[in-house]
Scaffold this motif. Structure first.
Motif, PDB file in Angstrom:
ATOM      1  N   SER A 634       0.831  -1.207   0.000  1.00  0.00           N
ATOM      2  CA  SER A 634       0.000   0.000   0.000  1.00  0.00           C
ATOM      3  C   SER A 634       0.868   1.262   0.000  1.00  0.00           C
ATOM      4  O   SER A 634       0.582   2.224  -0.713  1.00  0.00           O
ATOM      5  N   GLN A 637       3.151   1.043  -3.641  1.00  0.00           N
ATOM      6  CA  GLN A 637       2.445   1.050  -4.916  1.00  0.00           C
ATOM      7  C   GLN A 637       1.288   2.033  -4.951  1.00  0.00           C
ATOM      8  O   GLN A 637       0.989   2.628  -5.978  1.00  0.00           O
ATOM      9  N   GLN A 638       0.643   2.226  -3.808  1.00  0.00           N
ATOM     10  CA  GLN A 638      -0.560   3.065  -3.773  1.00  0.00           C
ATOM     11  C   GLN A 638      -0.330   4.436  -3.152  1.00  0.00           C
ATOM     12  O   GLN A 638      -1.247   5.258  -3.128  1.00  0.00           O
ATOM     13  N   THR A 640       0.369   5.530   0.072  1.00  0.00           N
ATOM     14  CA  THR A 640      -0.302   5.835   1.336  1.00  0.00           C
ATOM     15  C   THR A 640       0.311   7.040   2.037  1.00  0.00           C
ATOM     16  O   THR A 640      -0.407   7.862   2.616  1.00  0.00           O
ATOM     17  N   SER A 648       5.423   7.574  -4.067  1.00  0.00           N
ATOM     18  CA  SER A 648       4.836   6.289  -4.438  1.00  0.00           C
ATOM     19  C   SER A 648       5.641   5.698  -5.587  1.00  0.00           C
ATOM     20  O   SER A 648       6.294   6.413  -6.346  1.00  0.00           O
ATOM     21  N   ASP A 650       4.341   3.440  -8.160  1.00  0.00           N
ATOM     22  CA  ASP A 650       3.221   2.699  -8.733  1.00  0.00           C
ATOM     23  C   ASP A 650       3.644   1.823  -9.911  1.00  0.00           C
ATOM     24  O   ASP A 650       2.858   1.019 -10.409  1.00  0.00           O
ATOM     25  N   ARG A 654       3.092  -6.246  -7.659  1.00  0.00           N
ATOM     26  CA  ARG A 654       2.968  -6.891  -6.350  1.00  0.00           C
ATOM     27  C   ARG A 654       4.131  -7.858  -6.115  1.00  0.00           C
ATOM     28  O   ARG A 654       4.643  -7.961  -5.001  1.00  0.00           O
TER      29      ARG A 654
END
Length: 686
Positions: A634, A637-638, A640, A648, A650, A654
């Motif tokens: 999170s 990649q996202q 947070t 980030s 992105d 995964r």
């Protein structure tokens, strides 16, 4: 080596002041306010204050006037400016603060919000910013993503915003703007990644570009019709504009009102190996140079290149001081700089010709500077022709961005000096062309000093040694004092004549910024930001004084005679590591190897080998978040934590996040087993 002869009639305390020197010295308690309007005070960039209320005789009465905690801040490199009773400075992510200079009350704060404007830029440099500038009722600051901002000095209202960099490029800004003659000037970083460096000036009222000067040439089509670029292009070979050039002027800029010109301190090459960027030869102008430009038009006037065909990540981005010195019986207009390469240069600022260049501390890459040709006499083998080379200083330099100060009273320069060697290993597969490792051979390697340098005699006047490498910049005052904050958390005042420490204060956190001095209502103040931070690309114990991420509050500290404020208790330095792990988790060595490569994007903040010094970012071996694969995904990649300064990623899948997770877990287990490697690969970004 050639040295300058100082006439015996010049007293040590005499000041030979010209149009771009510091203001006249005041006596006693000043009746009028005295500002500190620019990063290094005046246009001469000397870091010198004419105030003398705080002096050798009154220093015992110097105490803390007030402090301001700065929640959310981390590494603080800015030097506060003071104008009309207000202090202005920037935080880690280029937020601008306005604070009442008497009381410490926060008046306004402007959030830069890089994470909203262009979060991609946050990947290329850890969060730092060196400050703002003032002129004509406006505060000017620059953000990581390349926006130059004009704010109303009284209200903090945004007056205009100009994008100075290509939003898609890896260029960033960390330096403080400079103002002059209705213009505001800014450079940028990114030379290590091969970008084409430039500096530009903008109209203070409208934000429109007035002129731009490229540090290095571009393609033949881009150079056509530009005499400076056409001349520079003859010193490059191959399709260099495709390979990468560098030269980004990420810090030092000096304006000379007497000669109506500006001096640009240019950066290192990218790639570092000259055979990768310019095969077969060429000096590669204007890398690692001081370039003089017409202040009105930005047109080239002269240059002096300190490292022709630069190959070691050396850079000429340290502050440049303009002064008038009596040399060989006549007054000379000079420009002085100690760049990373370790030579203290005195240039004629009318012509750019070198007057003197002497080694400060341990310098092994060159025997001397030939003053007739201006070129260094290099030692054999330093260009890693045999595959590697070991030399001093390292890439962080004998002097980096922390400003030196110059006192016209003592005619000495005060330098935050560093001693460290470096091994360069040729690595053609690497973009830069080399790998680098820090080298420590004698007891002073890996440590810093405060060096007082006599540029006329060409020799050291005195020195104070420090235990840690990465320390703060210098302030010199007419009170006969020199102030410096150091990595160990002490803010000290030294006798400017002989280096005796006369006073010190425990700030509860290391300092790398430089202090400023100003007066309001006849009272002299000294202001400094406490927020130790260091590039985490290397793991070097001599850069780790024990400050931990989030453990010590970042603060603005202000001092005055009779000050009796008490500093709230803070956590002491600690070298203990609270490593955590899940022993049930099975990790695959292949994942660890893949994760180590991917972790390269994390090293700048979280450290080589995931060993963090804590200031830019937490040690992930201690992080519960980093142990939780979903939480790590999170964050990476996202995004947070993007609003808190963490970029980030992105582009990571995964699976790639899982591999990074495996690498962190492997490093945690190595530490728990007592197998933590002393990784010493080093870099010094902009």
């Amino acid at each position: 080596m050639s040295k300058i002869c100082r006439p015996l009639l010049i007293a040590a305390a005499a000041a030979v002041l010209g149009a771009c020197s510091a203001p006249p010295v005041t006596t006693g308690a000043a009746s009028a306010d005295v500002d500190w309007p620019g990063y290094n005070n005046g246009a001469d960039e000397s870091g010198y204050s004419p105030l003398e209320q705080i002096n050798r005789d009154t220093l015992d009465d110097l105490g803390l006037a007030w402090t301001l905690d700065l929640p959310g801040e981390n590494t603080l490199e800015a030097r506060p400016i003071a104008v009309d009773g207000v202090l202005y400075f920037t935080g880690s992510t280029a937020d601008v603060y306005a604070v009442d200079a008497r009381s410490g009350k926060l008046l306004w704060k402007h959030a830069a919000e890089v994470w909203k404007h262009n979060p991609r830029k946050m990947k290329f440099i850890f969060p730092i910013n060196r400050g703002c500038a003032y002129d004509n009722g406006r505060i000017f600051s620059a953000t990581t993503d390349g926006r130059l901002l004009a704010l109303d000095a009284k209200s903090g209202e945004l007056l205009w915003s100009t994008q100075t960099l290509d939003p898609a490029s890896p260029e960033t800004i960390t330096g403080a703007p400079r103002t002059f003659d209705g213009k505001v000037m800014i450079g940028h970083g990114g030379g290590d990644i091969g970008v084409r460096g430039h500096v530009a000036a903008y109209d203070q009222v409208t934000g429109e570009e007035v002129w731009k000067f490229y540090v290095v040439p571009g393609s033949p089509e881009q150079n056509a019709g530009d005499p400076a670029m056409e001349r520079a292009a003859t010193t490059w070979t191959g399709e260099y504009w495709k390979t990468g050039t560098g030269g980004a002027p990420w810090d030092s800029l000096t304006y000379d009102p007497e000669l109506d010109q500006v001096y640009i301190g240019t950066g290192n090459s990218g790639p570092y190996d000259p055979e990768k960027r310019s095969p077969g030869g060429g000096d590669n102008l204007y890398l690692t140079s001081i370039v003089a430009l017409d202040a009105d038009s930005g047109e080239y006037r002269w240059h002096y290149q300190q490292n022709p065909r630069e190959a070691w990540d050396y850079k000429s981005t340290a502050n440049m001081v303009a002064a008038n010195l009596e040399i060989d019986g006549r007054e000379r207009k000079v420009l002085m700089q100690l760049p990373t390469n370790g030579f203290y240069y005195v240039l004629d600022r009318v012509t750019g010709k070198p007057i003197a260049a002497e080694k400060v501390g341990k310098v092994t890459w060159a025997e001397r500077i030939d003053l007739e040709t201006g070129r260094p006499v290099e030692k054999p083998g330093i260009r890693y022709q045999s595959g590697e080379a070991v030399l001093w200083p390292s890439v962080i330099g004998a002097h980096n961005w922390m400003p030196m100060a110059w006192s016209p009273q003592t005619e000495l320069a005060y330098i935050p000096y560093m001693q460290l060697g470096m091994r360069f290993i040729k690595s053609p597969a690497n973009f830069t062309g080399v790998e680098r490792e820090a080298v420590l051979e004698d007891e002073r390697d890996g440590k810093g000093s405060l060096v007082a340098w006599d540029p006329v005699a060409g020799e050291e006047a005195w020195r104070v040694d420090h235990d840690w490498l990465w320390n703060g910049g210098l302030l010199a005052t007419a009170g006969g004092l020199v102030f410096q904050g150091t990595a160990d958390g002490w803010f000290s005042a030294y006798d400017a004549a002989d280096g005796e420490r006369l006073w010190r204060f425990n700030a509860g956190l290391g300092m790398i910024s430089a202090a400023s001095s100003y007066s309001v209502d006849g009272v002299q103040y000294i202001a400094i930001l406490a927020g130790y931070g260091v590039p985490n690309l290397d793991h070097m114990p001599t850069k780790n004084p024990g400050w931990r991420y989030g453990a010590q509050p970042r603060r603005l500290l202000v001092f005055r005679l009779g000050g009796d404020a008490q500093l709230p208790p803070t956590a002491p330095p600690s070298w203990e590591r609270n490593i955590i792990d899940d022993p049930e988790l099975v990790i695959d060595p292949a994942d660890v190897a893949a994760g180590q490569l991917l972790f390269g994007s994390c090293r700048n903040c979280h450290g080589a080998g995931a060993i963090s010094y804590g200031a830019p970012a937490p040690d992930l071996r201690e992080s519960a978040l980093a142990m939780d694969l979903e939480a790590l995904y999170s964050a990476l990649q996202q995004g947070t934590f993007t609003p808190r300064g963490m970029p980030s990623f992105d582009e990571l899948s995964r699976e790639q996040v899982r591999q990074i997770h495996a690498f962190i877990r492997d490093r945690a287990r190595a530490a728990l087993a007592g197998e933590e490697a002393a990784t010493t690969k080093s870099s010094a970004g902009s």
